[in-house]
Design an enzyme around this catalytic site. Structure first.
Site, PDB file in Angstrom:
ATOM      1  N   ARG A  83       0.883  -1.098  -0.032  1.00  0.00           N
ATOM      2  CA  ARG A  83       0.067  -0.162  -0.069  1.00  0.00           C
ATOM      3  C   ARG A  83       1.019   1.067   0.326  1.00  0.00           C
ATOM      4  O   ARG A  83       1.564   1.765   0.569  1.00  0.00           O
ATOM      5  CB  ARG A  83      -0.463  -0.287   1.005  1.00  0.00           C
ATOM      6  N   GLU A 117     -11.759 -21.501  27.982  1.00  0.00           N
ATOM      7  CA  GLU A 117     -11.186 -22.359  28.356  1.00  0.00           C
ATOM      8  C   GLU A 117     -10.311 -21.219  29.225  1.00  0.00           C
ATOM      9  O   GLU A 117      -9.962 -21.801  30.090  1.00  0.00           O
ATOM     10  CB  GLU A 117      -9.595 -22.974  27.706  1.00  0.00           C
TER      11      GLU A 117
END
Length: 401
Positions: A284, A379
């Site tokens: 870019r 978790e």
């Protein structure tokens, strides 16, 4: 990446396994992941490929047809797979938690019956602790098992089962008051049952229903479901380990493996986000040069890479501690906490580097931006990890005054 997240001291076999998995990820997962994720489609072809590679038996002992590899090898493979698509790593994670629990706590008959078919990938595992009103308070489980002759009758509703539909074996934690007098601590009156079922949705065996998939913001492809038990009859020989009242400890042992897995997933997603960010920054152009040449972007890349490296190091340390046979709840908690937080931050920085294009579904970073938040709660939330870490630190650094 050639330089980030390297692991010292690996054997030739470990390096060969990781190289094979990395090639599979680059060729078979990354090119199709975003398309499958947008369709919320189960990646059957990818799963079949993992089965051919023997990954469903990676940590299962050789005597049961597995590869007998370490938790470290498994975690590094998960890191590679999550780098391709986090949902695929979820498919094997719950399978391995159940296989690990069987290996560590199962009776010999249970090991002989399940582990060879789990190693081959013919039986897929899922495990279930959470309930609709439970959150992180496992002691508040209300699902219950009552002894009836040579069977137990299970009733209750479970929540957030990864692989709930596609699995054929579910390890379920329920309350079992039999043999435990009133007033017994909740964690001492819980039992893990091994429930065999048909894959699919609806009534998958008498008394057991798996409703349809839960629609999620991210983590698509893999099925996440509820599990409803209504008079489900389970033989007594399907109590994990053959003795009631040990379920909480068995599940927590499995969750330690799961936390290393979630840390590894965070590392893998963060690595991919960095790859996408550093690549886009060199393509870019603004103000006449690649944005990678702007100091602000270089600072961002430096921070991202450092976080990837730090999370990877903590994840490897937690896995090696578990492999040594030592208690690793402190290290696993730290690794899970840091890796998931850093993953979120690295993904967001890569998203910012992409500018407006990061908001487009045409760019892979958009998918990662929706996937990373799941790691913050999977978790155990960050708050739960900090509780575990804090308590363990006070044990290690007890003031003798």
């Amino acid at each position: 990446m050639a330089r980030l997240a390297q692991t010292a001291g690996l054997t030739d076999i470990q390096q060969e396994i990781l190289s094979t998995v990395r090639d599979f990820v680059d060729k078979e997962i990354i090119p199709v992941a975003t398309e499958l994720e947008h369709r919320d489609e189960y990646p059957q072809q990818i799963v079949d490929g993992l089965k051919e590679l023997g990954l469903f038996g990676l940590m299962i002992p050789e005597e049961y047809g597995g590869l007998g590899e370490s938790l470290l090898t498994y975690a590094l493979c998960v890191e590679e797979i999550a780098r391709g698509w986090m949902s695929v790593s979820g498919i094997i994670n719950t399978h391995f938690i159940v296989a690990y629990m069987l290996k560590q706590h199962g009776t010999q008959e249970q090991k002989d019956h399940f582990l060879p078919r789990m190693a081959a990938g013919d039986i897929r595992g899922a495990f279930s602790m959470s309930e609709p009103g439970l959150g992180s308070d496992v002691s508040a489980i209300t699902s219950k098992a009552v002894k009836d002759g040579e069977e137990y009758v299970l009733n209750g509703q479970k929540m957030w089962l990864t692989n709930g539909g596609t699995s054929s074996l579910v390890a379920v934690l329920v309350r079992s008051d039999e043999g435990h007098p009133e007033g017994t601590a909740p964690h001492k009156s819980m039992t893990t049952f091994l429930i065999e079922k048909e894959p699919g949705f609806g009534e998958v065996r008498p008394g057991l229903t798996i409703p349809g998939k839960i629609d999620k913001m991210g983590y698509k492809g893999v099925d996440t479901t509820e599990l409803i038990m209504d008079g489900l009859r389970i033989p007594a020989d399907r109590v994990l380990g053959g003795v009631t009242g040990r379920g909480f400890y068995q599940m927590m042992d499995g969750v330690e493996v799961g936390r290393v897995n979630v840390a590894a997933r965070g590392c893998g997603v963060a690595q991919r986000a960095f790859e996408l960010g550093v690549q886009y920054a060199q393509q870019r152009h603004t103000f006449g040069k690649p944005i990678a040449q702007h100091q602000a972007i270089q600072f961002k890349l430096a921070e991202m890479a450092t976080k990837v490296e730090a999370a990877h190091a903590m994840m490897v340390n937690a896995a090696r501690k578990k492999d040594s046979g030592e208690r690793n709840d402190l290290e696993a908690g730290m690794a899970k906490y840091l890796a998931s937080e850093y993953c979120k931050e690295v993904v967001e920085d890569a998203f910012r580097i992409h500018g407006g294009y990061g908001f487009s579904k045409e760019y892979e970073i958009e998918r990662l931006y929706r996937e990373a938040p799941m790691l913050l709660i999977g978790e155990g939330t960050a708050e739960i990890q900090k509780m575990i870490i804090g308590r363990r630190l006070l044990e290690e650094y007890r003031f003798q005054g």
